[in-house]
Design a protein around this motif. Structure first.
Motif, short mmCIF file in Angstrom:
data_model
loop_
_atom_site.label_atom_id
_atom_site.label_comp_id
_atom_site.label_asym_id
_atom_site.label_seq_id
_atom_site.Cartn_x
_atom_site.Cartn_y
_atom_site.Cartn_z
N VAL A 1 -11.63 -0.98 10.89
CA VAL A 1 -10.90 -1.94 10.05
C VAL A 1 -9.44 -2.00 10.51
CG1 VAL A 1 -10.21 -2.53 7.69
CG2 VAL A 1 -12.44 -1.46 8.11
N HIS A 2 -9.01 -3.21 10.85
CA HIS A 2 -7.63 -3.45 11.30
C HIS A 2 -6.64 -3.32 10.14
CE1 HIS A 2 -4.65 -5.20 14.03
NE2 HIS A 2 -4.25 -5.94 13.01
N ALA B 1 -0.90 -6.76 1.59
CA ALA B 1 -1.54 -6.16 2.76
C ALA B 1 -1.43 -4.64 2.72
CB ALA B 1 -0.89 -6.68 4.04
N VAL B 2 -2.43 -3.99 3.32
CA VAL B 2 -2.42 -2.55 3.54
C VAL B 2 -2.82 -2.35 5.00
CG1 VAL B 2 -3.52 -0.34 2.96
CG2 VAL B 2 -3.00 -2.00 1.14
N ARG B 3 -2.09 -1.47 5.68
CA ARG B 3 -2.35 -1.31 7.11
C ARG B 3 -1.96 0.09 7.54
NH1 ARG B 3 -1.37 -4.24 12.28
NH2 ARG B 3 -1.81 -2.56 13.74
N GLN B 4 -2.67 0.60 8.54
CA GLN B 4 -2.32 1.88 9.14
C GLN B 4 -1.29 1.63 10.24
OE1 GLN B 4 -5.13 3.97 11.68
NE2 GLN B 4 -4.61 5.88 10.64
N VAL B 5 -0.22 2.40 10.20
CA VAL B 5 0.81 2.35 11.24
C VAL B 5 1.23 3.79 11.53
CG1 VAL B 5 3.10 1.48 11.91
CG2 VAL B 5 1.65 0.10 10.41
N GLY C 1 -0.42 6.46 12.15
CA GLY C 1 -1.23 7.52 11.53
C GLY C 1 -1.23 7.54 10.02
N ASN C 2 -0.37 6.75 9.38
CA ASN C 2 -0.35 6.67 7.92
C ASN C 2 -0.68 5.25 7.48
OD1 ASN C 2 0.44 9.28 6.88
ND2 ASN C 2 2.41 8.92 7.87
N TYR C 3 -1.27 5.14 6.30
CA TYR C 3 -1.54 3.84 5.70
C TYR C 3 -0.36 3.47 4.80
CZ TYR C 3 -6.27 4.03 7.44
OH TYR C 3 -7.36 4.08 8.28
N TYR C 4 -0.02 2.18 4.82
CA TYR C 4 1.11 1.68 4.04
C TYR C 4 0.70 0.53 3.14
CZ TYR C 4 4.26 4.38 6.97
OH TYR C 4 4.90 5.41 7.60
N ASN C 5 1.24 0.53 1.93
CA ASN C 5 1.15 -0.61 1.04
C ASN C 5 2.29 -1.54 1.47
OD1 ASN C 5 1.32 -2.51 -0.99
ND2 ASN C 5 1.25 -1.04 -2.66
N LEU C 6 1.92 -2.74 1.96
CA LEU C 6 2.90 -3.67 2.50
C LEU C 6 3.06 -4.88 1.58
CD1 LEU C 6 1.71 -3.36 6.19
CD2 LEU C 6 3.71 -2.28 5.15
N ASP C 7 2.95 -4.64 0.29
CA ASP C 7 3.12 -5.69 -0.71
C ASP C 7 4.51 -6.31 -0.54
OD1 ASP C 7 3.48 -7.24 -3.01
OD2 ASP C 7 2.65 -5.72 -4.36
N CYS D 1 4.46 4.31 1.83
CA CYS D 1 3.44 5.14 2.49
C CYS D 1 2.39 5.57 1.46
CB CYS D 1 4.09 6.35 3.14
SG CYS D 1 2.91 7.35 4.07
N ILE D 2 1.13 5.27 1.78
CA ILE D 2 0.01 5.70 0.94
C ILE D 2 -0.44 7.09 1.39
CG2 ILE D 2 -2.41 5.23 0.35
CD1 ILE D 2 -1.70 2.20 0.75
N GLY D 3 -0.49 7.31 2.70
CA GLY D 3 -0.92 8.58 3.27
C GLY D 3 -2.05 8.39 4.25
N GLY D 4 -2.93 9.37 4.31
CA GLY D 4 -4.05 9.35 5.24
C GLY D 4 -5.28 8.67 4.64
N GLU D 5 -6.43 8.93 5.27
CA GLU D 5 -7.68 8.27 4.85
C GLU D 5 -8.06 8.60 3.41
OE1 GLU D 5 -10.94 8.78 7.56
OE2 GLU D 5 -9.83 7.85 9.22
#
Length: 184
Positions: free
Chosen positions: A93-94, A120-124, A126-132, A140-144
């Protein structure tokens, strides 16, 4: 990678769909003009275009998001909320585009109304980010594990919908879904 290095467009007018697209792609690709062009292609005979606000301030629908992603060799896969987010094959998943309820405000006054909002939410790095786009910056949301918790919480709201942003071939072969996990 720090949150300062994560691309994040902030909310302007009713352009959250454009911001969500650019944030999930991590670059400014789409503008109001490109989204309006997509609307015209989707409904060339319509005087009042059904894919955006009558006022011309944005508020683009899912068809515009899907067409925009297709122009980049990506696809939007609607997520069936009856499935567990544990069945997501995250490395396929992109990114994610969510449609969530959002409060309406006039300046600092919050009104008792709710509208729909794309984020949008995206991994950048190594971490996932809430890009609202309504946030001051990427969060930063964190890992998987933290991502799955975040997505599960978002999807627990009745009206929230989620699109998986994937490569076209991933959409076609269905590898975004971990079939072993889905059977559990």
């Amino acid at each position: 990678m720090s949150a300062g290095e994560v691309f994040h467009e902030k909310q302007r007018l009713e352009l959250c769909a454009i911001h969500a697209l650019n944030n999930v792609l991590q670059e400014r690709v789409f503008t109001k003009e490109t989204a309006d062009d997509i609307c015209k292609r989707l409904a060339p005979q319509c005087v009042v275009n059904p894919h955006r606000s009558m006022l011309g301030t944005g508020n683009y629908d899912v068809n515009v998001i899907m067409a925009a992603l297709q122009s980049r060799d990506l696809a939007a896969v609607w997520w069936d909320k009856r499935r567990s987010v544990q069945s997501l094959h995250l490395d396929k998943v992109h990114g994610f585009i969510l449609n969530v309820p959002s409060r309406v405000s006039l300046g600092i006054v919050s009104l008792p109304l709710r509208r729909r909002h794309w984020l949008a939410v995206r991994q950048v790095g190594g971490n996932y980010y809430n890009l609202d786009s309504k946030l001051k910056g990427p969060t930063c949301i964190g890992g998987e594990t933290e991502l799955r918790t975040f997505l599960g919480e978002q999807l627990s709201q009745d009206v929230t919908e989620m699109l998986l942003v994937v490569q076209r071939e991933v959409e076609e072969d269905g590898t975004w879904l971990n079939t072993e996990e889905a059977k559990k």
